[in-house]
Write an enzyme that holds these catalytic residues in place. Structure first.
Site, PDB file in Angstrom:
ATOM      1  N   GLU A  33       0.827  -1.217   0.000  1.00  0.00           N
ATOM      2  CA  GLU A  33       0.000   0.000   0.000  1.00  0.00           C
ATOM      3  C   GLU A  33       0.863   1.271   0.000  1.00  0.00           C
ATOM      4  O   GLU A  33       0.547   2.260   0.647  1.00  0.00           O
ATOM      5  CB  GLU A  33      -0.919  -0.039   1.235  1.00  0.00           C
ATOM      6  CG  GLU A  33      -2.299   0.532   1.033  1.00  0.00           C
ATOM      7  CD  GLU A  33      -3.110  -0.146  -0.035  1.00  0.00           C
ATOM      8  OE1 GLU A  33      -3.240  -1.388  -0.014  1.00  0.00           O
ATOM      9  OE2 GLU A  33      -3.614   0.568  -0.909  1.00  0.00           O
TER      10      GLU A  33
HETATM   11  C1  FAD Z   1       2.267  -9.833   0.574  1.00  0.00           C
HETATM   12  C2  FAD Z   1       2.110  -8.768  -0.458  1.00  0.00           C
HETATM   13  C3  FAD Z   1       0.827  -8.383  -0.839  1.00  0.00           C
HETATM   14  C4  FAD Z   1       0.660  -7.416  -1.821  1.00  0.00           C
HETATM   15  N1  FAD Z   1      -0.618  -7.106  -2.254  1.00  0.00           N
HETATM   16  C5  FAD Z   1      -0.763  -6.295  -3.343  1.00  0.00           C
HETATM   17  C6  FAD Z   1      -2.041  -6.101  -3.955  1.00  0.00           C
HETATM   18  O1  FAD Z   1      -3.063  -6.614  -3.478  1.00  0.00           O
HETATM   19  N2  FAD Z   1      -2.118  -5.338  -5.081  1.00  0.00           N
HETATM   20  C7  FAD Z   1      -1.013  -4.760  -5.633  1.00  0.00           C
HETATM   21  O2  FAD Z   1      -1.152  -4.115  -6.654  1.00  0.00           O
HETATM   22  N3  FAD Z   1       0.213  -4.908  -5.076  1.00  0.00           N
HETATM   23  C8  FAD Z   1       0.369  -5.661  -3.954  1.00  0.00           C
HETATM   24  N4  FAD Z   1       1.619  -5.850  -3.398  1.00  0.00           N
HETATM   25  C9  FAD Z   1       2.753  -5.159  -3.970  1.00  0.00           C
HETATM   26  C10 FAD Z   1       3.246  -4.016  -3.079  1.00  0.00           C
HETATM   27  O3  FAD Z   1       2.334  -2.956  -3.107  1.00  0.00           O
HETATM   28  C11 FAD Z   1       4.641  -3.636  -3.578  1.00  0.00           C
HETATM   29  O4  FAD Z   1       5.520  -4.687  -3.180  1.00  0.00           O
HETATM   30  C12 FAD Z   1       5.102  -2.290  -3.050  1.00  0.00           C
HETATM   31  O5  FAD Z   1       4.352  -1.259  -3.619  1.00  0.00           O
HETATM   32  C13 FAD Z   1       6.586  -2.038  -3.353  1.00  0.00           C
HETATM   33  O6  FAD Z   1       6.914  -2.311  -4.680  1.00  0.00           O
HETATM   34  P1  FAD Z   1       8.158  -3.249  -5.019  1.00  0.00           P
HETATM   35  O7  FAD Z   1       8.006  -4.492  -4.218  1.00  0.00           O
HETATM   36  O8  FAD Z   1       8.283  -3.382  -6.468  1.00  0.00           O
HETATM   37  O9  FAD Z   1       9.392  -2.491  -4.410  1.00  0.00           O
HETATM   38  P2  FAD Z   1      10.195  -1.259  -5.122  1.00  0.00           P
HETATM   39  O10 FAD Z   1       9.237  -0.267  -5.658  1.00  0.00           O
HETATM   40  O11 FAD Z   1      11.205  -1.825  -6.041  1.00  0.00           O
HETATM   41  O12 FAD Z   1      10.912  -0.656  -3.852  1.00  0.00           O
HETATM   42  C14 FAD Z   1      12.110  -1.182  -3.283  1.00  0.00           C
HETATM   43  C15 FAD Z   1      12.655  -0.178  -2.262  1.00  0.00           C
HETATM   44  O13 FAD Z   1      12.950   1.062  -2.922  1.00  0.00           O
HETATM   45  C16 FAD Z   1      12.240   2.121  -2.310  1.00  0.00           C
HETATM   46  N5  FAD Z   1      11.803   3.065  -3.338  1.00  0.00           N
HETATM   47  C17 FAD Z   1      11.299   2.779  -4.561  1.00  0.00           C
HETATM   48  N6  FAD Z   1      10.995   3.912  -5.199  1.00  0.00           N
HETATM   49  C18 FAD Z   1      11.288   4.929  -4.377  1.00  0.00           C
HETATM   50  C19 FAD Z   1      11.210   6.356  -4.472  1.00  0.00           C
HETATM   51  N7  FAD Z   1      10.707   6.959  -5.534  1.00  0.00           N
HETATM   52  N8  FAD Z   1      11.599   7.084  -3.395  1.00  0.00           N
HETATM   53  C20 FAD Z   1      12.089   6.492  -2.284  1.00  0.00           C
HETATM   54  N9  FAD Z   1      12.197   5.151  -2.152  1.00  0.00           N
HETATM   55  C21 FAD Z   1      11.804   4.385  -3.174  1.00  0.00           C
HETATM   56  C22 FAD Z   1      11.070   1.498  -1.590  1.00  0.00           C
HETATM   57  O14 FAD Z   1      10.634   2.282  -0.495  1.00  0.00           O
HETATM   58  C23 FAD Z   1      11.654   0.162  -1.160  1.00  0.00           C
HETATM   59  O15 FAD Z   1      12.326   0.315   0.050  1.00  0.00           O
HETATM   60  C24 FAD Z   1       1.794  -6.797  -2.392  1.00  0.00           C
HETATM   61  C25 FAD Z   1       3.077  -7.169  -1.982  1.00  0.00           C
HETATM   62  C26 FAD Z   1       3.251  -8.152  -1.050  1.00  0.00           C
HETATM   63  C27 FAD Z   1       4.648  -8.576  -0.680  1.00  0.00           C
END
Ligand code: FAD
Length: 601
Positions: free
Chosen positions: A440
């Site tokens: 989220e």
């Molecule tokens: C159990 C689980 C349930 C989920 N449920 C859903 C769901 O129902 N629907 C859905 O759509 N998604 C869902 N997600 C996905 C979740 O929303 C994403 O994992 C989350 O938004 C982070 O994206 P990412 O994992 O690609 O990490 P990334 O975006 O790659 O981030 C990696 C790190 O980089 C940091 N970062 C990235 N960009 C920036 C920036 N611009 N500024 C500062 N820091 C940054 C982040 O804070 C993080 O620490 C779920 C994930 C999990 C693990």
């Protein structure tokens, strides 16, 4: 001792004495509610959480979700509990009567949800996502879409999910590649892949309604070119019955560190060129459509974190009373004493109690703001509460999740070696809780939101509204002799917070990169200020009640406990904000100089 999920004595104090839920009964929307209804709902929710959800939480963790022959099955025990949840009307209690809701004040709904989340986070995620999907349809759907989907979603027979994340598009939502190709009949063919979708597939409900972000070919790059689509797992016939399987295929589920009973699915849409979706909310309006709901959902995720923390705290408290180690402080010999007698354990428990009670009150306060921003007759009031919701959203989300995880980790510490073992429940709570700082919108994104958007909003006037509210609680406490010095301390910290916020606003224009490097410490300061605000406010009310006299012995113990908790937090934890604020103000540029090449591996 009450349940080991939420201290309801404390929660009742928050909703009744501090936040005065009864004030809401004067509004037409909540005119069917009274103190009696509120109490009945709390008791019913507690029974469901304690008797149905809590006993199957560990089972769900052990069994987990299965993915076999392309089908996702949830832990079998989840089915009966979910049925009781739906029969009890808990799928959409705060929604309007029109489609089967109960128009419950959000504060009461939140309190009930705190019990459910504390009891079984994995199972609650299914209903939570269903609610989010339903809410998008409720707000943005056409009458036809509402009558097609909403009743079944609100009664829980159909689930819902939010499909945003893709392998290349996590925090960077604008990078979504899933395509929508217009059909002649006004529907769209969807093509693409999503990952990490909670309840992307499961056997818990007879249908699943996906709310999905995709880009129509030719629409702009980035978030502004995204549109939102309703994509049911099974198509819905004109008479409301289920039709053929849509071309939405689950390709696997994640094996996670926690929340093992919650299905987190990878999905492929349109591999057979036959995935049909219908647009909702307008072309290129996908982000507005989805984020309208996601903002409230962020507050709910903070609630998930602090609810698990609440349970971890109550389990640790129980353990600390039972577990005997060492002799009484200062003695060389004697019988072993409960570890709660040792100063360091007591401090740990008080830290957990402060964050749990402070953030719970903050969430319930945010719930009241959410209602008042809609129902208040006065435009200025609606705007004030709207500002407060905007300001509080990242603080509730990150505060509930980061502090929630900290509380769960501290609970493991109180359990000692036992806490690190799977036989002891707090280990599961910590694993389940961790996700709340990631999904989220990660807490890094929340920090950016607070710094880059919220504190500059409308020339910082939304920030000023929040500070005014905090200052009112300080004034209340300042008028009470016993709390006056704590109110003075709090005022000093808030003054520094206001000054540093002004300086950050200016620096955003000068050197945005370096300024954003302070986003997370700044958010942490805001969280501690918010917790101190709630605790001091509660302590002032508790002091007044004690001074009025007539409290029973048990009530006097409770009220004194509230006062001591606030004193501890303001005097022992809140001063940490000074160090953080000093560092932010100093604005050292080591982060700038530490280019990628200096991270040597
Ligand atoms: C159990 C689980 C349930 C989920 N449920 C859903 C769901 O129902 N629907 C859905 O759509 N998604 C869902 N997600 C996905 C979740 O929303 C994403 O994992 C989350 O938004 C982070 O994206 P990412 O994992 O690609 O990490 P990334 O975006 O790659 O981030 C990696 C790190 O980089 C940091 N970062 C990235 N960009 C920036 C920036 N611009 N500024 C500062 N820091 C940054 C982040 O804070 C993080 O620490 C779920 C994930 C999990 C693990």
């Amino acid at each position: 001792m009450g349940n080991k999920l939420v201290d309801l004595r404390d929660a009742r104090f928050a909703i009744n004495d501090q936040l005065k839920i009864s004030e809401l009964f004067a509004y037409e929307k909540f005119s069917d509610y009274s103190d009696n209804e509120i109490e009945m709902a709390i008791v019913t929710a507690e029974k469901l959480a304690v008797n149905e959800y809590y006993p199957i939480n560990e089972v769900g963790d052990k069994t987990g979700v299965r993915f076999e022959d392309g089908k996702v099955t949830v832990p079998p025990e989840f089915h009966a509990a979910y049925k009781k949840f739906c029969e009890g009307g808990w799928t959409a209690p705060a929604e309007d009567y029109d489609f089967g809701g109960q128009q419950m004040p959000t504060m009461l709904n939140y309190l009930a949800q705190m019990l459910f989340f504390a009891a079984n986070q994995s199972l609650m995620v299914y209903t939570c996502l269903t609610h989010s999907a339903g809410k998008v349809i409720d707000i943005f759907g056409t009458d036809e879409q509402k009558s097609k989907y909403l009743e079944k979603i609100w009664d829980g027979s159909w689930g819902g999910c939010m499909d945003l994340t893709e392998p290349e598009a996590g925090s960077d939502v604008g990078a979504i590649r899933t395509k929508a190709i217009p059909n002649e009949d006004g529907t769209y063919k969807i093509k693409g892949n999503k990952i990490f979708i909670s309840q992307g597939d499961s056997d818990l409900t007879e249908n699943i309604v996906h709310l999905l972000l995709a880009r129509i070919e030719g629409d702009p790059e980035g978030t502004k070119g995204l549109s939102c689509f309703i994509v049911p797992k099974f198509r819905v016939n004109d008479d409301g019955s289920l039709g053929e399987h849509n071309d939405v295929v689950c390709t696997g589920v994640e094996h996670k560190m926690g929340m093992k009973g919650s299905a987190t699915a990878s999905l492929a849409y349109g591999d057979n060129d036959n995935c049909i979706g219908e647009m909702i909310g307008g072309r290129c309006k996908g982000i507005v459509t989805m984020f309208n709901m996601m903002n409230e959902q962020r507050i709910v995720v903070g609630m998930e974190g602090i609810s698990m923390a609440s349970s971890a705290y109550l389990h640790a408290l129980d353990f600390a009373r039972e577990r005997k180690q060492g002799v009484a402080f200062g003695q060389k010999t004697g019988p072993q004493v409960s570890i709660i007698e040792h100063p360091d354990v007591r401090r740990n428990l008080l830290l957990m109690k402060s964050y749990t009670e402070g953030i719970r009150a903050l969430l319930l306060y945010a719930a009241k703001c959410l209602d008042l921003k809609e129902i208040s007759a006065d435009e200025a009031e609606r705007s004030k509460y709207g500002d407060l919701v905007e300001m509080l959203t990242p603080i509730c989300k990150a505060g509930g999740s980061d502090r929630g995880f900290e509380v769960c980790a501290t609970a493991i510490q109180v359990f000692g070696g036992y806490g690190y073992c799977q036989e002891y429940y707090v280990e599961q709570l910590a694993r389940d809780c961790k996700i709340t700082s990631i999904y989220e919108g990660t807490n890094g994104i929340q920090a950016n939101d607070l710094l880059g958007r919220k504190i500059v909003m409308r020339d910082a006037s939304a920030f000023a509204v929040l500070i005014d509210e905090i200052r009112s609680a300080i004034s209340l406490a300042a008028g009470i002799e016993d709390l006056a010095s704590y109110a003075a301390d709090m005022k000093r910290h808030v003054d520094q917070f206001v000054a540093v916020s002004a300086s950050l606003r200016a620096r955003l224009k000068e050197n945005a990169y370096l300024t954003y490097a302070w986003a997370t410490p700044y958010l942490a300061v805001a969280e501690d200020i918010a917790v101190a605000w709630m605790l001091l406010w509660q302590a002032a009310i508790a002091s007044e009640k004690l001074r009025a006299g007539g409290a029973s012995e048990a009530d006097a113990v409770f009220l004194t406990s509230k006062i001591n908790t606030a004193k501890f937090f303001v005097s022992s934890i809140l001063p940490q904000v000074t160090g953080r604020l000093d560092a932010i103000e100093r604005n050292d540029d080591a982060i700038l100089k530490m280019e990628e090449k200096f991270f040597i591996d």
